[in-house]
Design an enzyme around this catalytic site. Structure first.
Site, mmCIF file in Angstrom:
data_model
loop_
_atom_site.group_PDB
_atom_site.id
_atom_site.type_symbol
_atom_site.label_atom_id
_atom_site.label_comp_id
_atom_site.label_asym_id
_atom_site.label_seq_id
_atom_site.Cartn_x
_atom_site.Cartn_y
_atom_site.Cartn_z
ATOM 1 N N GLU A 131 -0.937 1.326 -5.206
ATOM 2 C CA GLU A 131 -0.726 0.063 -4.501
ATOM 3 C C GLU A 131 -0.633 -1.068 -5.517
ATOM 4 O OE1 GLU A 131 -3.828 -0.238 -1.470
ATOM 5 O OE2 GLU A 131 -4.211 1.894 -1.755
ATOM 6 N N HIS A 159 0.860 -1.205 0.000
ATOM 7 C CA HIS A 159 0.000 0.000 0.000
ATOM 8 C C HIS A 159 0.892 1.250 0.000
ATOM 9 C CE1 HIS A 159 -3.035 2.853 1.242
ATOM 10 N NE2 HIS A 159 -3.929 1.944 1.562
HETATM 11 C C1 BG6 Z 1 -7.043 2.405 0.184
HETATM 12 C C2 BG6 Z 1 -8.536 2.223 0.061
HETATM 13 O O1 BG6 Z 1 -6.421 1.243 -0.249
HETATM 14 O O2 BG6 Z 1 -6.701 2.599 1.551
HETATM 15 C C3 BG6 Z 1 -9.225 3.458 0.629
HETATM 16 O O3 BG6 Z 1 -8.885 2.018 -1.294
HETATM 17 C C4 BG6 Z 1 -8.794 3.677 2.063
HETATM 18 O O4 BG6 Z 1 -10.645 3.298 0.554
HETATM 19 C C5 BG6 Z 1 -7.257 3.763 2.116
HETATM 20 O O5 BG6 Z 1 -9.352 4.884 2.548
HETATM 21 C C6 BG6 Z 1 -6.698 3.926 3.531
HETATM 22 O O6 BG6 Z 1 -7.160 2.897 4.352
HETATM 23 P P1 BG6 Z 1 -6.817 2.890 5.893
HETATM 24 O O7 BG6 Z 1 -7.473 1.664 6.462
HETATM 25 O O8 BG6 Z 1 -5.312 2.820 6.004
HETATM 26 O O9 BG6 Z 1 -7.351 4.170 6.445
#
Ligand code: BG6
Length: 304
Positions: A269, A168
């Site tokens: 990602e 990510h």
């Molecule tokens: C992304 C999602 O991968 O991660 C989003 O597609 C999300 O919808 C973002 O807001 C962050 O996620 P998190 O759980 O780290 O706040």
């Protein structure tokens, strides 16, 4: 058992350029080589900083990131496993799985013949509280002029399991409004903010909240930062690519993210999610890998 600083320092005392410290109790390693600097939190095997000599830092880290046990760290490269986003069969479980929240074991650091850092997370009573399968994850980090991550996911159990996973990655940019992503023209995507799967036309520009999962993507994508005049080339074997920027309103809703930080990041990602989830047979291993190369935009055939 959590790994303590003193023990790590003596275990890896022979490695030149390697130090350990902690941020509010979370152990972090720093490795400085003639080519680059790397920082990794053991919680989540989370790469929080990479800077190749002569380049700007590759990754965005939020100034409001929380450094707490079993809590995701905002920015860098969280590792998403074994589900992506909210868990479909149990919506009350934490988003994006547990791998990013647990402390991984540092198993190897070497600077020759090549530089490599390896961390591991194996299924335990703790992971089985959330997901019943036996697995081993190994993250191999190669910090050179570019950064490569190679993530092995192995089924140690006697049953096949499906899983989702993603690197990510939060890239640091000078202004998301002046960035674009190339390489996804013609790819089908699911828009979190719209109902139907759609096909990408041309480059992705950032003009509002963006949250999309692209399927069956090509091996190489480019993030062009026109204001900085730089390009990040992302090469990966991943079939899914998620492109995310929270923009103004979502940034305000996130407690661990500054209201004004959204122009400074773009997430691209590399993963295996939804239609591209993976079914792993007993004894099988898959590798999800990505390499990030920074270069001046002017030198690139994919300047836009
Ligand atoms: C992304 C999602 O991968 O991660 C989003 O597609 C999300 O919808 C973002 O807001 C962050 O996620 P998190 O759980 O780290 O706040």
């Amino acid at each position: 058992m959590r790994q303590n600083l003193q023990h790590l320092r003596s275990q890896f005392s022979e490695i030149p350029g390697l130090t350990f410290d902690d941020e509010k109790g979370l152990v972090r390693l720093t490795l400085v080589t003639p080519e680059c600097q790397l920082q990794v939190f053991l919680q989540g095997a989370h790469v929080s900083h990479f800077q190749s000599l002569g380049q700007e830092p590759l990754l965005f880290m939020s100034e409001k990131a929380r450094y707490e046990e079993e809590t995701p760290i905002r920015g860098g490269i969280p590792l998403i496993f074994p589900w992506f986003g909210p868990r479909r069969d149990r919506p009350n479980s934490g988003a994006h799985g547990f791998a990013r929240n647990l402390e991984w074991k540092l198993t190897q650091v070497q600077t020759s013949p090549e530089t490599m850092v390896v961390l591991e997370l194996t299924s335990s009573d703790r992971t089985k509280l959330e997901w019943g399968h036996d697995f081993r994850l190994r993250l191999y980090i190669y910090p050179e002029k570019s950064l490569t991550l190679s993530w092995e996911i192995e089924n140690l159990g006697e049953r096949a399991f499906p899983f989702e996973a993603a690197l990510h990655t939060y890239f640091r940019v000078s202004n998301a409004r002046h960035c674009c992503v190339l390489g996804l023209d013609g790819a089908r995507y699911l828009d979190h903010l719209g109902p139907e799967p759609i096909e990408q036309q041309g480059p992705i520009n950032f003009e509002a909240e963006t949250d999309r999962i692209y399927f069956n993507v090509p091996e190489t994508l480019y993030l062009n930062d026109k204001e900085a005049g730089t390009q990040i080339e992302i090469s990966s074997n991943a079939l899914s690519s998620i492109v995310w920027n929270p923009w103004v309103d979502k940034a305000r809703r996130m407690e661990d993210f500054g209201d004004e930080e959204w122009p400074s990041m773009v997430c691209i990602e590399s993963g295996a999610v939804r239609d591209n989830e993976i079914h792993l047979l007993p004894g099988e291993t898959v590798i999800l890998a990505a390499t990030y190369i920074q270069a001046p935009l002017a030198d690139s055939p994919a300047a836009h």
